[in-house]
Design an enzyme around this catalytic site. Structure first.
Site, short mmCIF file in Angstrom:
data_model
loop_
_atom_site.label_atom_id
_atom_site.label_comp_id
_atom_site.label_asym_id
_atom_site.label_seq_id
_atom_site.Cartn_x
_atom_site.Cartn_y
_atom_site.Cartn_z
N HIS A 1 42.01 38.45 37.77
CA HIS A 1 42.75 37.01 37.68
C HIS A 1 43.75 37.08 38.48
CE1 HIS A 1 44.53 33.59 36.00
NE2 HIS A 1 43.35 33.46 35.00
N GLU B 1 37.57 34.68 30.62
CA GLU B 1 36.43 34.11 30.55
C GLU B 1 35.55 35.22 29.76
OE1 GLU B 1 38.09 33.79 33.24
OE2 GLU B 1 38.07 31.69 33.87
#
Length: 364
Positions: free
Chosen positions: A250, A303
């Site tokens: 991320h 996700e």
């Protein structure tokens, strides 16, 4: 040619706004909405109250019930339907420009539109399922949360486990700072555009695969691991081909994404049939990524486990961007109002890297 000064592709790390809305803790692996850790929110309040926290700094009254509305035409492509219908409502409701209306009116506009996004997506999903009819309003009204009403409007029924899955996912993804869609909403708001135009612009960013749609690619990976029966070999083969393992790393966090932690727990609580394989793939992926890039933190992101949780609720992959839009209307709305108060056009500079001065004759 002009000199590049501190240019960063993608504007990574560049501070463009000051905000009081959310605080992703890069090093500590936490996410706070107006100071409240999302760990405290999940399971204790519903999404519509989190909308209130982000927009109004108060859990109550929260996101309102939607105005009675039947979209004139839906395609069954939920992200596109949501973008088109929200833009259309700007005209149908004669929404005022942000520069010409009060803060209170702007708040009411984003509230009405936020509530409509849920209904539009649910109706569009119903069309995609092959239904030509609408679920009666009295059936929808029986739901005790926005997530329950969403499912009732879509399917005519709301399984409690599915409601919990969607409510948790929406809370975890309601806001996350200056991501692509939120920045788009703020840029539009900085021009003084009406709230519908701002939200429609934000939804439009989800048509690209790099923001909001990644969960759609996770379930196929998990199923391939289950079929192969060897997570380590699957990861080695994937990385060996130069492919990306979706759901890891991320651009904000240097520790575990707190949303992934909450969603993993939810998937376990809901008894997902894919949990064990997902854990095996996660463990193999983290080990391989650490071995290949020992100096980088590439932890599981939102996700990955969002895909598993949405799968519990039988959300088809093509609907995931629209589910993300339903969640993120809270953050978008808060940022639109915050940008309205800033009252300054967003106009970053560009560093020119093209040809130097030349004459037209050189082009002939």
């Amino acid at each position: 040619m002009s000199e590049a000064v501190d240019f960063k592709p993608g504007l990574e790390g560049v501070v463009a706004v000051e905000t009081e809305i959310a605080e992703p803790d890069r090093e500590g692996g936490a996410l706070r909405y107006r100071g409240v850790d999302i760990e405290e929110l999940v399971g204790n309040v519903h999404y519509e109250q989190v909308w209130g926290l982000l927009v109004d700094e108060s859990l109550e009254p929260g996101m309102p019930e939607p105005d009675p509305y039947e979209p004139p035409s839906l395609t069954g492509n939920a992200p596109s339907d949501a973008q088109a219908e929200i833009a259309r409502l700007s005209g149908a409701w004669d929404l005022g420009k942000l520069t010409e209306i009060s803060d209170d009116q702007a708040r009411d506009d984003v509230a009405r539109l936020s509530a409509q996004v849920m209904g539009i997506v649910a109706r569009s999903a119903r069309v995609a399922d092959g239904h030509a009819d609408s679920v009666p309003d009295d059936v929808v009204a029986a739901g005790d949360s926005a997530a329950a009403k969403f499912l009732l409007r879509w399917r005519g029924e709301a399984d409690p486990g599915h409601v919990k899955a969607i409510d948790t996912y929406w809370i975890c993804t309601a806001e996350h700072g200056l991501n692509a869609s939120t920045f788009t909403a703020r840029v539009a708001a900085s021009t003084g555009a009406d709230a519908g135009a701002c939200l429609s612009a934000a939804i439009g960013t989800l048509s690209g695969p790099l923001h909001g749609g990644a969960p759609a690619h996770v379930i196929p990976m998990i199923d391939e691991v289950a079929a192969m029966g060897d997570a380590e070999r699957y990861v080695d083969d994937l990385l060996g081909r130069g492919d990306r393992i979706m759901g890891f790393g991320h651009r904000v966090y240097r520790a575990e994404d707190p949303r992934a932690r909450l969603l993993r727990r939810t998937a376990e609580e809901l008894g997902s049939q894919r949990v064990e394989t997902a854990k095996e793939l996660e463990e193999a992926a983290l080990a391989a990524l650490q071995k290949r890039s020992p100096d980088r933190v590439l932890a599981t992101n939102v996700e990955y486990w969002a895909a598993v949780v949405l799968d519990v609720a039988d959300i088809p992959a093509k609907l995931t961007p629209a589910m993300f839009a339903c969640a993120r209307v809270a953050g978008w709305s808060a940022h639109i109002l915050e940008q309205k108060r800033v009252a300054r056009l967003i106009r970053p500079a560009a560093s020119y890297t093209g040809p130097g001065p030349r004459s037209l004759s050189e082009l002939r």
